[in-house]
Design a protein around this motif. Sequence first.
Motif, PDB file in Angstrom:
ATOM      1  N   ASP A 192       0.805  -1.221   0.000  1.00  0.00           N
ATOM      2  CA  ASP A 192       0.000   0.000   0.000  1.00  0.00           C
ATOM      3  C   ASP A 192       0.839   1.273   0.000  1.00  0.00           C
ATOM      4  OD1 ASP A 192      -2.378  -1.397  -0.131  1.00  0.00           O
ATOM      5  OD2 ASP A 192      -2.616  -1.457   2.041  1.00  0.00           O
ATOM      6  N   LYS A 193       2.069   1.185  -0.453  1.00  0.00           N
ATOM      7  CA  LYS A 193       2.907   2.364  -0.605  1.00  0.00           C
ATOM      8  C   LYS A 193       2.537   3.025  -1.930  1.00  0.00           C
ATOM      9  CE  LYS A 193       7.634   3.911  -0.253  1.00  0.00           C
ATOM     10  NZ  LYS A 193       9.019   3.519   0.024  1.00  0.00           N
ATOM     11  N   VAL A 194       2.311   4.342  -1.886  1.00  0.00           N
ATOM     12  CA  VAL A 194       1.857   5.077  -3.066  1.00  0.00           C
ATOM     13  C   VAL A 194       3.031   5.811  -3.698  1.00  0.00           C
ATOM     14  CG1 VAL A 194       0.323   6.893  -3.910  1.00  0.00           C
ATOM     15  CG2 VAL A 194      -0.422   5.378  -2.055  1.00  0.00           C
ATOM     16  N   TYR A 195       3.139   5.683  -5.016  1.00  0.00           N
ATOM     17  CA  TYR A 195       4.158   6.376  -5.791  1.00  0.00           C
ATOM     18  C   TYR A 195       3.469   7.308  -6.772  1.00  0.00           C
ATOM     19  CZ  TYR A 195       7.091   2.599  -4.073  1.00  0.00           C
ATOM     20  OH  TYR A 195       7.755   1.714  -3.278  1.00  0.00           O
ATOM     21  N   LEU A 196       3.963   8.517  -6.859  1.00  0.00           N
ATOM     22  CA  LEU A 196       3.429   9.506  -7.776  1.00  0.00           C
ATOM     23  C   LEU A 196       4.445   9.730  -8.885  1.00  0.00           C
ATOM     24  CD1 LEU A 196       1.422  11.779  -8.520  1.00  0.00           C
ATOM     25  CD2 LEU A 196       2.664  13.242  -6.923  1.00  0.00           C
ATOM     26  N   LEU A 197       3.998   9.663 -10.120  1.00  0.00           N
ATOM     27  CA  LEU A 197       4.913   9.864 -11.230  1.00  0.00           C
ATOM     28  C   LEU A 197       4.209  10.561 -12.376  1.00  0.00           C
ATOM     29  CD1 LEU A 197       4.774   7.113 -13.606  1.00  0.00           C
ATOM     30  CD2 LEU A 197       4.418   6.349 -11.271  1.00  0.00           C
ATOM     31  N   ASP A 198       4.995  11.096 -13.276  1.00  0.00           N
ATOM     32  CA  ASP A 198       4.473  11.718 -14.490  1.00  0.00           C
ATOM     33  C   ASP A 198       5.504  11.496 -15.583  1.00  0.00           C
ATOM     34  OD1 ASP A 198       3.311  13.171 -16.482  1.00  0.00           O
ATOM     35  OD2 ASP A 198       3.149  15.028 -15.347  1.00  0.00           O
ATOM     36  N   LEU A 199       5.354  10.410 -16.287  1.00  0.00           N
ATOM     37  CA  LEU A 199       6.344  10.055 -17.296  1.00  0.00           C
ATOM     38  C   LEU A 199       6.411  11.071 -18.425  1.00  0.00           C
ATOM     39  CD1 LEU A 199       5.801   6.203 -17.444  1.00  0.00           C
ATOM     40  CD2 LEU A 199       7.590   7.474 -16.240  1.00  0.00           C
ATOM     41  N   ASP A 200       5.345  11.828 -18.649  1.00  0.00           N
ATOM     42  CA  ASP A 200       5.370  12.872 -19.668  1.00  0.00           C
ATOM     43  C   ASP A 200       6.325  14.003 -19.300  1.00  0.00           C
ATOM     44  OD1 ASP A 200       3.442  11.521 -21.144  1.00  0.00           O
ATOM     45  OD2 ASP A 200       1.796  12.609 -20.201  1.00  0.00           O
ATOM     46  N   ALA A 201       6.600  14.144 -18.029  1.00  0.00           N
ATOM     47  CA  ALA A 201       7.418  15.255 -17.555  1.00  0.00           C
ATOM     48  C   ALA A 201       8.845  14.847 -17.205  1.00  0.00           C
ATOM     49  CB  ALA A 201       6.758  15.896 -16.342  1.00  0.00           C
ATOM     50  N   VAL A 202       9.256  13.655 -17.562  1.00  0.00           N
ATOM     51  CA  VAL A 202      10.593  13.171 -17.208  1.00  0.00           C
ATOM     52  C   VAL A 202      11.662  13.966 -17.949  1.00  0.00           C
ATOM     53  CG1 VAL A 202      12.175  11.217 -17.371  1.00  0.00           C
ATOM     54  CG2 VAL A 202       9.827  10.857 -16.649  1.00  0.00           C
ATOM     55  N   THR A 203      12.648  14.419 -17.211  1.00  0.00           N
ATOM     56  CA  THR A 203      13.780  15.140 -17.773  1.00  0.00           C
ATOM     57  C   THR A 203      15.057  14.564 -17.185  1.00  0.00           C
ATOM     58  OG1 THR A 203      12.480  17.170 -17.898  1.00  0.00           O
ATOM     59  CG2 THR A 203      14.858  17.402 -18.022  1.00  0.00           C
ATOM     60  N   LEU A 204      16.011  14.266 -18.026  1.00  0.00           N
ATOM     61  CA  LEU A 204      17.323  13.836 -17.554  1.00  0.00           C
ATOM     62  C   LEU A 204      18.220  15.064 -17.462  1.00  0.00           C
ATOM     63  CD1 LEU A 204      17.781  10.596 -19.673  1.00  0.00           C
ATOM     64  CD2 LEU A 204      17.027  10.800 -17.300  1.00  0.00           C
ATOM     65  N   HIS A 205      18.815  15.269 -16.309  1.00  0.00           N
ATOM     66  CA  HIS A 205      19.650  16.446 -16.076  1.00  0.00           C
ATOM     67  C   HIS A 205      21.119  16.106 -16.277  1.00  0.00           C
ATOM     68  CE1 HIS A 205      16.189  18.658 -14.653  1.00  0.00           C
ATOM     69  NE2 HIS A 205      15.843  17.560 -13.997  1.00  0.00           N
ATOM     70  N   ASN A 206      21.865  17.088 -16.746  1.00  0.00           N
ATOM     71  CA  ASN A 206      23.285  16.885 -17.031  1.00  0.00           C
ATOM     72  C   ASN A 206      24.156  16.878 -15.787  1.00  0.00           C
ATOM     73  OD1 ASN A 206      22.888  16.708 -19.801  1.00  0.00           O
ATOM     74  ND2 ASN A 206      22.943  18.927 -20.038  1.00  0.00           N
TER      75      ASN A 206
END
Length: 70
Positions: A15-29
Amino acid sequence: HGDFKSSNFIVDHADKVYLLDLDAVTLHNNPKQEKKAQEKDWARLIKNFIDFPSVISCLEETYQDLNHKR
């Protein structure tokens, strides 16, 4: 996180909740860019719950727990 919809939540077997938004994924340098983006995202998330201090408290506790596990 500005895109609260059911497809952006995952609940595991404990019952652990994870929030994500794959549309907003950014890889930082570099870590500095990543930290700045995290702070911006955090401020936006908290703004969504400004009228719900108990939710903010829960989010803050979870955020601190996640950062201590790194």
